[in-house]
Design a protein around this motif. Structure first.
Motif, PDB file in Angstrom:
ATOM      1  N   GLU A   1     -25.665 -93.193 -19.754  1.00  0.00           N
ATOM      2  CA  GLU A   1     -26.021 -94.615 -19.732  1.00  0.00           C
ATOM      3  C   GLU A   1     -24.856 -95.477 -19.263  1.00  0.00           C
ATOM      4  O   GLU A   1     -24.621 -96.577 -19.769  1.00  0.00           O
TER       5      GLU A   1
ATOM      6  N   SER B   1     -30.674 -98.216 -17.825  1.00  0.00           N
ATOM      7  CA  SER B   1     -30.224 -98.486 -19.188  1.00  0.00           C
ATOM      8  C   SER B   1     -30.566 -97.279 -20.060  1.00  0.00           C
ATOM      9  O   SER B   1     -30.154 -96.165 -19.747  1.00  0.00           O
ATOM     10  N   GLU B   2     -31.306 -97.480 -21.141  1.00  0.00           N
ATOM     11  CA  GLU B   2     -31.543 -96.387 -22.070  1.00  0.00           C
ATOM     12  C   GLU B   2     -32.284 -95.245 -21.388  1.00  0.00           C
ATOM     13  O   GLU B   2     -33.313 -95.429 -20.764  1.00  0.00           O
TER      14      GLU B   2
ATOM     15  N   SER C   1     -25.917 -92.603 -26.228  1.00  0.00           N
ATOM     16  CA  SER C   1     -27.087 -92.577 -25.355  1.00  0.00           C
ATOM     17  C   SER C   1     -28.321 -92.081 -26.119  1.00  0.00           C
ATOM     18  O   SER C   1     -28.203 -91.425 -27.150  1.00  0.00           O
TER      19      SER C   1
END
Lengths: 152, 255, 807
Positions: C739, C698-699, C654
């Motif tokens: 994540e 997501s990120e 992550s």
């Protein structure tokens, strides 16, 4: 015969020279860019000059400097960069193609070299080396540095 | 039967907004023809009602924006565009078309140069409508949004000229937030006759409300300002049609 | 000094009597990049023919058999060893790509209309149109000259679209860059000839800008991924989407058709690009490969494209292909594969005199297309090219004897049997994948819970992180509006500054829309199998939140790795491909095209610098109606925010782990069935008109996604972290920043909350927060404790300014 012109934009502000580097730094210098054309030609110079004024120059925003000596007096150094011969220079190609298409000209173009000149202004903290490292790619560029009278 | 006014799009090598400009003109009622520069004739120009120079990079714009197109157009057509204007034709230049019209001297003296930061800029901008009487701007509100997408969109002129153009009513649109440092924030100009009209922003890219960056844009239930921009010119050239106002609800268009 | 203008310039290369060593020497001397095995096959073939090859024939074979053109590593037999034993894989491509697509084509008849055999793959958009995408890498050229590399990279992939079917219309582009960090200390680049990542970034962005903007194609999607692992080997992916009427998909040549070359002239520039791109770099590459550096001429391509598309609309084009790697040799070889062809090199328009025969045939000069037309249409093609200020010249004819014949001034220089030309010997490779202790199996809480921890500062750090921060400085340089069909722009929202997940474009003549997105997760390399699965999931997720029908999604795979002859490097690739294939098959998302790039390694005195194994998945999703198009940002002050999908304690790879310097933690897993059920339910809710906005996680995880949805600055947000659906007991940190895959965040109006809740019954789903108009903050609490409380505008500033000092 050889005819050299340099074109300077009156409206373009000087840029912070440090922004040109990969490690943005306070260099104490600014940079001003000009376009430079060197014609090798035969025929009438006044026709070539007329060509430069109508094709290459924007009279509203640009000043024309028709001489081999630099158009600025006070600079720490300047860096000339142009593409190596054999690589596609689209600006040069456009100019050469346009010259070839004109039938009425009473001058003939033999060779043209097109380049950018970067003047570094101010009492610089650093020399040209970092700028050469970060602005020039030796794979595609030829370059040249000339030191000016201003203190480095 | 075919009484729709004809718009002619002049396409140089590197002109690349002809598709959406043709779409906008077609949607607003015009008969549209797109002709590559090599196939253009004075005759073709003189028989259309609206000549459009769309956006793009004519011949690459490598020397400066619009320069080669200007030179080649002068060479091929002489002052045909002036004759066209004098006989009552309208000329619209968008983005690169604006740059070419300025270079041709058909618009007030000035130049469109590289942005101060040297960058291309694609974003939506707010513009002030200075000529709500003009056929292109008639149906638009006081402040209107369009996208810009250019690297050489900064209008400059000899000292004092830009302000004088404002006073004389030649300035049609100004940036509310002067994104590219244009003199007097000029985004669009017309000539003295009003029939030559140039602008940096792209009205053809705001044809429906779906084009807007904000899905909750409050301007119009279906259409974008670009629709009204072209439609009001269509109505000017074809007075038999019922005028459309942006407040009317209109049927959804297919894009 | 005038070279031989009216004679062919070729030589006979003696090969039949050569020893193995002499064969290898020949390959090296002529820079053929052919293995000993290949050279032996060529020797034996010519022994049978009882003659020696010409230099033209050798060069044609070298480029046809090059990795770039034949994907020999992706087709190789691989002996793969893992903790669970050994297996033999008869081609990664057939096992993990083509099989997936074929299986899905059976399940969804009519959806894929073209895959793998043409220059780009296509899916059905509606009853009239197909939409396709092609993504190519241009890594080595971009490492040597970033501007020119990216410039010609985009130019090339646009030609792939123009050369698909009977000329598809390019409609949008994407670009993905993997680069070293922009703040890399220049002194850390051990080899002085390596270009600093910031120099690469500036160069590649301008390269894409100057080509894409001039071509008049909106560059609407992309990604920039920064990691030290790319300092020596930057990756540059360029992609273009195109549309094609269904009745122009099939193309074929018939004997008698005329072969024409359209567009730019042929020069000495760009020789050996195909073989060059299959070799690794070192400090000598820069000087040696100058000849391979080309600068694109977008106007030349624009003129050719305008002419070609007009000709295609008039029905003149019978066959068309791009002139890319391998030049005329490759393009005409493709056309000649079935019936054979005769090519006359003296008719090829040249930029300069003095090219030898093989140079004309192999030159990779840009901006050329090769097409086949009926004899009666040759003149019309010429006129059309003239009208668009381009050039179209007849250079040959399709035959009926199956041989590729090349003539120059009357001499026959090449006569190769199509069946031999297109059967390169198959490679055999060895790969190993073992899970090592540091490969990401640590589980349990990543970080102990602490209510005193400054999560707000963590969130600012993540938003400023190079891999999360706004790409606005780059995005604005690309014209993403040209063609007037970009409906979800890469930056949108009331002020035009909110990030989009997928971008959406419309197609003239269709009531449907297309979402496009890209995904790559190289930081998950500790578990390549999960990386493969997660990357597919993220690509699909982006399309689903944009409004795409989850059952109408197609994918492209682009693999980049270091040296495939290193069993561990190849082992990671095999595992990634396996994960990718399983996920795509489970989602019913076919691969329609793909490309791979090897030898992304750089030799320095300190050792080989290799990239992390990198998989880029690009996705196309069909949006059935305009009303389904969904944006990523909050629109109302009275709405609720919902989260679907499970959050787990899996922080491996992550951004948070990288930011804090941690390397342990599980790489997120992915569950096929539950995820697809969530996506389908979400899509049904969207069709019912219940979804106001949606964003994928997501990120940076939930916290970053919440901040980004708030960047519309329309409302304050109150989030209850205890409501987040979890599995495995994640800590606060993990709930905020994990994540985990398969999660969607979406905004629902109060009137629809009950319906949405009922709709997601039985699935991981919760209403986790409310919007309000009485403050402008993002407040995240757990029960009565406030964990994070910050003005959204301040968060937005961090996000907007992360990259600004560098670009």
């Amino acid at each position: 015969m050889r005819h050299i012109v340099e074109i300077l934009n009156r409206f373009q502000p000087d840029t912070d020279a440090g922004r040109l580097l990969y490690t943005p730094a306070d260099t104490g210098m600014t940079c001003r860019t000009t376009r430079r054309y060197a014609f090798q030609y035969t025929g009438r110079l006044d026709s070539l000059q007329d060509f430069v004024r109508t094709v290459l120059l924007d009279p509203i925003s640009e000043d024309l400097h028709e001489a081999a000596r630099p158009c600025l007096d006070e600079f720490a150094f300047y860096l000339d960069i142009s593409l190596k011969p054999g690589l596609l220079d689209l600006e040069k190609e456009a100019v050469v193609q346009y010259v070839r298409d004109r039938q009425d000209a009473d001058w003939t173009l033999e060779t043209l070299s097109v380049g950018r000149r970067y003047y570094f202004l101010g009492t610089g903290l650093i020399g040209p080396e970092p700028f050469i490292r970060d602005m020039v790619n030796p794979v595609i560029h030829t370059w040249n540095v000339v030191h000016g009278t201003a203190l480095v | 039967m075919e009484k729709r006014p004809e718009a002619l799009l002049l396409k140089f090598p590197g002109t690349n907004c002809d598709v959406e400009t043709a779409r906008a003109l077609d949607t607003t009622g015009f008969r549209v023809r797109t002709i590559p520069f090599k196939g253009i004739s004075e005759e073709a120009i003189l028989q259309c009602r609206l000549l459009v120079l769309p956006g793009g990079f004519s011949y690459g714009d490598y020397i400066m924006a619009g320069r080669l197109a200007q030179l080649k157009l002068e060479q091929a057509l002489g002052d045909a565009l002036n004759r066209f204007r004098d006989q009552g034709g309208y000329i619209l230049g968008i983005c690169n078309g604006f740059q070419i019209l300025v270079k041709l001297g058909l618009l007030p003296s000035g130049s469109l140069i590289a942005h101060a930061d040297g960058r291309f800029r694609c974003q939506w901008v707010k513009l002030r409508n200075h000529r709500p009487d003009h056929p292109f701007l008639r149906a638009l509100p006081e402040v209107v949004e369009f996208p810009i997408a250019c690297a050489e969109g900064r209008f400059v002129a000899a000292p004092g000229d830009a302000e004088a153009y404002l006073d004389k009513g030649l300035v049609t649109l100004t940036y509310e937030d002067n994104v590219n440092g244009s003199s007097a924030a000029i985004a669009g100009l017309q000539d003295e006759s009003g029939r030559v009209f140039g602008m940096m922003p792209h009205p053809e890219r705001f044809l429906t409300r779906a084009h807007h960056v904000d899905p909750d844009w409050a301007g119009d239930p279906d259409r974008g300002w670009g629709y009204y921009f072209f439609r009001s010119m269509y109505e000017e050239l074809n007075p038999a049609t019922e005028p459309e106002k942006s407040t009317e609800s209109s049927q959804a268009m297919t894009l | 000094m005038e070279p031989l203008l009216y004679k062919s310039t070729h030589e006979i290369v003696e090969i039949r009597d050569r020893s193995d060593a002499a064969l290898e020497a020949l390959s090296a001397q002529r820079k053929l990049s052919l293995s000993l095995e290949d050279m032996r096959a060529i020797r034996d073939h010519f022994k049978q023919l009882r003659r020696d090859p010409t230099d033209v024939e050798l060069e044609v074979l070298a480029q046809t058999w090059s990795e770039h053109c034949k994907h020999r590593i992706f087709n190789a037999v691989i002996h793969h060893t893992t903790d669970n034993g050994k297996e033999v894989i008869h081609g990664l491509f057939s096992r993990y790509v083509r099989c997936v697509t074929e299986e899905i084509m059976e399940r969804k008849p009519g959806f894929v209309v073209s895959a793998f055999h043409d220059n780009a793959g296509f899916i059905r958009l509606d009853d009239t149109w197909a939409v396709g995408l092609k993504v190519e890498t241009h890594n080595h050229p971009s490492a040597i000259e970033p501007y020119a590399g990216a410039n010609t990279g985009l130019g090339g992939v646009i030609r792939d679209i123009l050369g698909a079917g009977k000329a598809a219309r390019p409609v949008a582009s994407l670009d993905v860059f993997c680069l070293g960090n922009p703040d890399t200390d220049p002194a850390a680049l051990k080899d002085g000839s390596v270009i600093h990542p910031l120099g690469v970034l500036r160069g590649v962005v301008k390269g894409v800008r100057d080509y894409g903007n001039r071509m008049g194609l909106p560059t609407i999607a992309g990604s920039i991924y920064f990691d030290d692992g790319y300092c020596f080997n930057p990756l540059v992916f360029c992609g273009t989407a195109g549309v094609l009427p269904l009745d122009r998909i099939e193309k074929r040549v018939e004997p008698g058709y005329r072969i024409m070359v359209l567009g730019g002239r042929t020069g000495r520039d760009g020789l050996r690009g195909a073989t060059f791109s299959s070799a690794s770099l070192d400090s000598n590459s820069r000087e040696d490969d100058q000849g391979a550096v080309q600068i694109g001429n977008p106007i030349e391509e624009k003129k050719a494209a305008d002419c070609l598309l007009r000709a295609a609309e008039e029905g003149l084009i019978r066959f068309v292909t791009d002139c890319g790697a391998g030049g005329l040799s490759s393009a005409t070889g493709e056309m000649a594969a079935e019936h054979g062809a005769s090519i006359y090199l003296d008719r090829v328009p040249l930029k300069e005199p003095g090219l030898s025969s093989w140079e004309i045939f192999l030159s990779e000069s840009q901006e050329r297309m090769v097409l086949a037309v009926e004899p009666d249409d040759v003149e019309r093609m010429r006129e059309m090219a003239d009208l668009y200020e381009s050039e179209c010249v007849e250079i040959g004819t399709i035959n009926n004897d199956g041989f590729l014949r090349v003539f120059h001034h009357g001499d026959e220089l090449c006569c190769l049997d199509g069946s031999f030309l297109h059967t390169a010997p198959r490679k055999t490779l060895v790969s190993t994948y073992t899970t090592s202790p540091e490969s990401g199996t640590v589980s349990g809480p990543y970080m102990p819970d602490s209510v005193d921890h400054d999560y707000t500062s963590d969130l600012h750090g993540l938003l400023r992180h190079f891999n999360v921060a706004s790409r606005e400085p780059v995005i604005r340089e690309y014209d993403h509006e040209v063609l007037g069909q970009t409906l979800v722009k890469p930056l949108a929202g009331p002020d035009g500054h909110c990030p989009a997940d997928g971008t959406v474009f419309g197609v003239d003549g269709s009531a449907r829309y297309v979402a496009m997105g890209v995904s790559l997760l190289p930081a998950w390399h500790a578990n390549p199998y999960r990386m493969g699965r997660g990357t597919v999931d993220e690509a699909i997720r982006q399309l689903v939140v944009s409004g795409a029908n989850p059952d109408r999604v197609a994918l492209l795979d682009n693999f980049c790795i270091g040296n495939p002859e290193d069993p561990h490097v190849l082992g990671a690739l095999v595992e990634t491909a396996r994960g990718m294939a399983e996920a795509a098959e489970a989602c019913g998302a076919p691969f329609i095209s793909g490309k791979d790039s090897f030898y992304n390694c750089y030799e320095t005195p300190q050792g080989t610098q290799s990239i992390p194994p990198t998989l880029l998945i690009s996705g196309l999703g069909i949006i059935d109606e305009r009303a389904h198009i969904t944006r990523s940002f909050i629109r109302r002050t009275d709405s609720r925010i919902c989260l679907a999908g499970l959050t787990r304690p899996e922080m491996g790879g992550s951004v948070y782990a990288r930011m804090t310097g941690a390397t342990d933690g599980d790489v997120p897993r992915w569950e096929a069935e539950q995820t697809m059920t969530v996506y389908r339910r979400f899509h049904e809710a969207l069709r019912n008109g219940w979804i106001l906005s949606a964003h994928d996680l997501s990120e940076g995880g939930l916290a970053v996604a919440l901040a980004e949805t708030g960047f519309s600055l329309r409302a304050g947000m109150n989030i209850q972290l205890e409501a987040v659906p979890v599995d495995g007991g994640p800590s606060i940190t993990e709930r905020l920043f994990s994540e985990s895959t398969g999660r969607l965040l979406f905004e629902v109006a109060p009137a629809h909350v009950d319906a949405v809740t009922a709709h997601f019954h039985g699935l991981p789903f919760a209403v986790i927060g409310t919007m309000n108009d009485n403050h402008d903050r993002l407040v995240v609490g757990e029960r009565d404790t406030v964990l994070l409380d910050e003005k959204i505008i301040h968060l937005k500033e961090s996000w907007k300014n992360g990259l600004k000092p560098y670009y």
